[in-house]
Write an enzyme that holds these catalytic residues in place. Structure first.
Site, PDB file in Angstrom:
ATOM      1  N   GLU A  74      16.205-119.571 -75.414  1.00 45.56           N
ATOM      2  CA  GLU A  74      15.353-119.667 -74.745  1.00 45.56           C
ATOM      3  C   GLU A  74      15.079-121.160 -73.992  1.00 45.56           C
ATOM      4  OE1 GLU A  74      12.013-118.969 -77.466  1.00 45.56           O
ATOM      5  OE2 GLU A  74      13.373-116.054 -77.835  1.00 45.56           O
ATOM      6  N   GLY A  78      46.415-134.185 -55.797  1.00 44.23           N
ATOM      7  CA  GLY A  78      46.076-135.563 -55.512  1.00 44.23           C
ATOM      8  C   GLY A  78      44.213-134.748 -54.696  1.00 44.23           C
ATOM      9  N   GLY A  79      44.793-135.131 -53.244  1.00 45.48           N
ATOM     10  CA  GLY A  79      43.477-135.019 -52.563  1.00 45.48           C
ATOM     11  C   GLY A  79      43.262-133.389 -52.250  1.00 45.48           C
ATOM     12  N   GLU A  83      27.871-120.600 -76.430  1.00 44.00           N
ATOM     13  CA  GLU A  83      28.002-120.406 -77.973  1.00 44.00           C
ATOM     14  C   GLU A  83      28.365-121.501 -78.800  1.00 44.00           C
ATOM     15  OE1 GLU A  83      29.956-117.101 -78.783  1.00 44.00           O
ATOM     16  OE2 GLU A  83      30.307-116.218 -76.797  1.00 44.00           O
ATOM     17  N   SER A 115      20.035-125.940 -78.741  1.00 45.01           N
ATOM     18  CA  SER A 115      20.780-126.011 -79.638  1.00 45.01           C
ATOM     19  C   SER A 115      19.711-125.545 -81.102  1.00 45.01           C
ATOM     20  CB  SER A 115      21.266-127.889 -79.589  1.00 45.01           C
ATOM     21  OG  SER A 115      21.688-127.693 -78.197  1.00 45.01           O
ATOM     22  N   ALA A 166      14.687-123.194 -76.859  1.00 49.95           N
ATOM     23  CA  ALA A 166      15.127-123.196 -77.933  1.00 49.95           C
ATOM     24  C   ALA A 166      16.933-122.870 -77.235  1.00 49.95           C
ATOM     25  CB  ALA A 166      14.354-122.078 -78.627  1.00 49.95           C
ATOM     26  N   THR A 183      24.038-114.153 -69.930  1.00 48.30           N
ATOM     27  CA  THR A 183      25.351-113.649 -69.372  1.00 48.30           C
ATOM     28  C   THR A 183      25.194-112.156 -68.933  1.00 48.30           C
ATOM     29  OG1 THR A 183      26.452-115.797 -70.204  1.00 48.30           O
ATOM     30  CG2 THR A 183      27.811-113.924 -69.148  1.00 48.30           C
TER      31      THR A 183
HETATM   32  C1  FAD Z   1      25.856-120.607 -67.218  1.00 46.22           C
HETATM   33  C2  FAD Z   1      25.447-120.029 -69.162  1.00 46.22           C
HETATM   34  C3  FAD Z   1      25.581-118.924 -69.648  1.00 46.22           C
HETATM   35  C4  FAD Z   1      25.283-118.620 -71.562  1.00 46.22           C
HETATM   36  N1  FAD Z   1      25.066-117.427 -71.750  1.00 46.22           N
HETATM   37  C5  FAD Z   1      24.334-117.219 -72.804  1.00 46.22           C
HETATM   38  C6  FAD Z   1      23.795-115.721 -73.065  1.00 46.22           C
HETATM   39  O1  FAD Z   1      25.096-114.664 -72.635  1.00 46.22           O
HETATM   40  N2  FAD Z   1      23.423-115.825 -74.182  1.00 46.22           N
HETATM   41  C7  FAD Z   1      22.242-116.912 -74.905  1.00 46.22           C
HETATM   42  O2  FAD Z   1      21.871-116.663 -75.835  1.00 46.22           O
HETATM   43  N3  FAD Z   1      22.564-117.902 -74.676  1.00 46.22           N
HETATM   44  C8  FAD Z   1      23.806-117.864 -73.382  1.00 46.22           C
HETATM   45  N4  FAD Z   1      23.587-119.895 -73.062  1.00 46.22           N
HETATM   46  C9  FAD Z   1      23.062-120.791 -73.415  1.00 46.22           C
HETATM   47  C10 FAD Z   1      23.727-121.875 -73.814  1.00 46.22           C
HETATM   48  O3  FAD Z   1      24.656-121.068 -75.108  1.00 46.22           O
HETATM   49  C11 FAD Z   1      22.904-122.700 -74.293  1.00 46.22           C
HETATM   50  O4  FAD Z   1      22.671-123.020 -72.806  1.00 46.22           O
HETATM   51  C12 FAD Z   1      23.562-124.042 -75.233  1.00 46.22           C
HETATM   52  O5  FAD Z   1      23.786-123.628 -76.487  1.00 46.22           O
HETATM   53  C13 FAD Z   1      22.504-124.722 -74.877  1.00 46.22           C
HETATM   54  O6  FAD Z   1      21.336-124.905 -75.427  1.00 46.22           O
HETATM   55  P1  FAD Z   1      20.717-126.160 -74.613  1.00 46.22           P
HETATM   56  O7  FAD Z   1      20.967-125.852 -73.272  1.00 46.22           O
HETATM   57  O8  FAD Z   1      19.599-125.507 -74.591  1.00 46.22           O
HETATM   58  O9  FAD Z   1      20.614-127.512 -74.504  1.00 46.22           O
HETATM   59  P2  FAD Z   1      19.666-128.165 -75.969  1.00 46.22           P
HETATM   60  O10 FAD Z   1      20.063-127.579 -77.016  1.00 46.22           O
HETATM   61  O11 FAD Z   1      18.789-128.912 -74.999  1.00 46.22           O
HETATM   62  O12 FAD Z   1      20.901-130.157 -75.937  1.00 46.22           O
HETATM   63  C14 FAD Z   1      21.270-130.425 -74.821  1.00 46.22           C
HETATM   64  C15 FAD Z   1      21.826-131.953 -75.616  1.00 46.22           C
HETATM   65  O13 FAD Z   1      21.337-131.981 -76.822  1.00 46.22           O
HETATM   66  C16 FAD Z   1      22.514-131.514 -77.706  1.00 46.22           C
HETATM   67  N5  FAD Z   1      22.112-131.709 -79.450  1.00 46.22           N
HETATM   68  C17 FAD Z   1      21.316-130.952 -79.092  1.00 46.22           C
HETATM   69  N6  FAD Z   1      20.451-130.874 -80.459  1.00 46.22           N
HETATM   70  C18 FAD Z   1      22.210-131.767 -81.503  1.00 46.22           C
HETATM   71  C19 FAD Z   1      21.730-132.172 -82.158  1.00 46.22           C
HETATM   72  N7  FAD Z   1      21.618-131.590 -83.723  1.00 46.22           N
HETATM   73  N8  FAD Z   1      22.906-133.832 -82.578  1.00 46.22           N
HETATM   74  C20 FAD Z   1      23.942-133.754 -81.810  1.00 46.22           C
HETATM   75  N9  FAD Z   1      23.374-133.153 -80.103  1.00 46.22           N
HETATM   76  C21 FAD Z   1      22.743-132.527 -79.848  1.00 46.22           C
HETATM   77  C22 FAD Z   1      23.672-130.859 -76.842  1.00 46.22           C
HETATM   78  O14 FAD Z   1      24.607-130.704 -77.939  1.00 46.22           O
HETATM   79  C23 FAD Z   1      23.438-131.182 -75.477  1.00 46.22           C
HETATM   80  O15 FAD Z   1      24.573-132.362 -75.642  1.00 46.22           O
HETATM   81  C24 FAD Z   1      24.354-120.098 -71.775  1.00 46.22           C
HETATM   82  C25 FAD Z   1      24.380-121.028 -70.809  1.00 46.22           C
HETATM   83  C26 FAD Z   1      24.509-121.359 -69.648  1.00 46.22           C
HETATM   84  C27 FAD Z   1      24.664-122.438 -68.875  1.00 46.22           C
END
Ligand code: FAD
Length: 368
Positions: free
Chosen positions: A116, A329-330, A353, A121, A119, A147
């Site tokens: 979301e 390269g380029g 994931e 990570s 929501a 996706t």
């Molecule tokens: C192209 C694409 C396709 C996707 N497809 C799907 C899908 O089909 N279904 C679905 O449900 N989701 C999907 N996702 C979502 C994807 O799984 C999330 O973007 C991902 O889990 C990260 O969540 P966030 O983008 O909110 O980043 P955030 O959770 O905000 O993370 C931002 C940064 O903080 C770091 N971080 C966060 N918590 C911690 C911690 N405890 N310790 C250390 N570092 C931390 C992360 O590693 C990251 O570097 C997709 C995303 C993209 C970009």
């Protein structure tokens, strides 16, 4: 045999469109048609439900080979598995019979809705609600980054049924594209995998029969995590395929390109780069295949192996594709050659994931 036949199909029917799919950021319809015609769009579906009944390793090989030529297209078999695995793992017989048949036939695709806007990570911090009302549940909320949203007919949606219980108050449901109140946001404008549509899914008072719940109330988050244990290995396969595609291209290029009066492949500095790339890819492949075998057997150390394979293979894909650009390269930096696309496509495998930081948390909690 499977690899050979998938590879020749991919070379003939998917590779020719990969650059255009990326350039035009359009859905790879040619790939979907070719995969469906050859029963490779959702190979994991068990034979009982009309599927090909491929095991986890065979599924990995299909995804790897498709990703070798077009990462966007590899999300067709990968996300069909991701979206439907909750039903396969935890769904009732009725749900399986109803939803896996059309998936196996190629009449419908499946998406997975966990993330979301607030929501990612911390997926358990989701806000989408499902409220029981007689024989129905009514769903409200926004799922982000989904996706193949808009293309898929079926959606596994995780939603809060009991806000007091956090992850144990989350349940999983099958939502259909045609259910009243389901709509989609505009496709995200992404760095890579541009042919794979990523959109928000809006749930606005979506009323669905209570028997669309996958498993018991409160088990949705556990099902979602169990699913990822298996499907992270398919992302490892995707990463592996992207890396192999980049190495294969670079290997050919360095033999053709001449500088200082000889092919650049004659320089030891170039040879060492290629050797490192091949070494890393093979290590990623062995780990990914070992993880696939564990997925097939549901071994107790699957969680560690799924996270390790995804994390390792995606880091390898990023390194190898970056080095492939370097070797051209380029020319490598332009869209006239496929390696810059592969480098952009590789990046997502370190993010979705669960980011690779999250994979390290998972591994640390499940050390062998
Ligand atoms: C192209 C694409 C396709 C996707 N497809 C799907 C899908 O089909 N279904 C679905 O449900 N989701 C999907 N996702 C979502 C994807 O799984 C999330 O973007 C991902 O889990 C990260 O969540 P966030 O983008 O909110 O980043 P955030 O959770 O905000 O993370 C931002 C940064 O903080 C770091 N971080 C966060 N918590 C911690 C911690 N405890 N310790 C250390 N570092 C931390 C992360 O590693 C990251 O570097 C997709 C995303 C993209 C970009």
């Amino acid at each position: 045999m499977l690899r050979e036949s998938v590879r020749s199909l991919c070379e003939a029917k998917i590779a020719p469109f990969a650059a255009a799919v990326d350039e035009e950021a359009r859905f790879p319809q040619e790939a979907l048609d070719a995969l469906v015609a050859n029963d490779l769009h959702a190979v994991h579906v068990p034979e009982t439900y009309g599927g090909a009944g491929a095991d986890a390793l065979a599924t990995v090989i299909v995804i790897e080979e498709v990703a070798r030529v077009c990462a966007s297209s590899s999300l067709i078999p990968a996300v069909n598995k991701l979206g439907s695995l909750p039903v396969i793992l935890s769904g009732s017989e009725e749900l399986k019979a109803k939803y896996l048949g059309p998936l196996a036939k190629g009449d419908a695709m499946f998406s997975y809705c966990l993330s979301e806007p607030d929501a990612g990570s911390d997926a358990a911090g989701m806000k989408t609600r499902a409220v029981r009302d007689g024989d129905s549940y009514v769903l409200n909320g926004v799922k982000r980054w989904i996706t193949n949203a808009g293309v898929s007919d079926y959606y596994t949606v995780m939603a809060v049924t009991d806000p007091e219980k956090r992850s144990k108050g989350i349940s999983a449901f099958v939502v259909e594209k045609g259910d009243e109140g389901v709509s989609f946001g505009a496709p995200e404008k992404k760095l890579g995998i541009k042919g794979s549509p990523t959109r928000e899914v809006y749930l606005d008072n979506v009323r669905i029969p209570a028997d669309r719940m996958i498993g018991a109330e409160g088990t949705g988050f556990a099902t979602a995590m169990k699913t990822l244990d298996h499907t992270r290995i398919t992302i490892a396969a995707q990463a592996l395929g992207i890396a192999q595609g980049a190495l294969d291209y670079a290997k050919g290029y360095v033999q053709e390109r001449k500088q200082f009066g000889k092919p650049i492949a004659d320089f030891q500095g170039v040879q060492f780069m290629l050797a490192d790339m091949a070494m890393k890819i093979e290590a990623a492949r062995q780990l990914t295949y070992a993880a696939a075998a564990k997925s097939e057997r549901t071994d107790t150390d699957l969680t560690f192996f799924g996270a390790a394979a995804k994390c390792f293979a995606s880091d390898v894909a990023m390194e190898v594709t970056t080095d492939a650009v370097q070797l051209l390269g380029g020319y490598g930096y332009t869209r006239d050659y496929p390696v810059e696309r592969m480098m952009r496509d590789a990046k997502i495998t370190q993010i979705y994931e669960g980011t690779n930081q999250v994979q390290r948390i998972v591994m640390a909690r499940n050390l062998p």
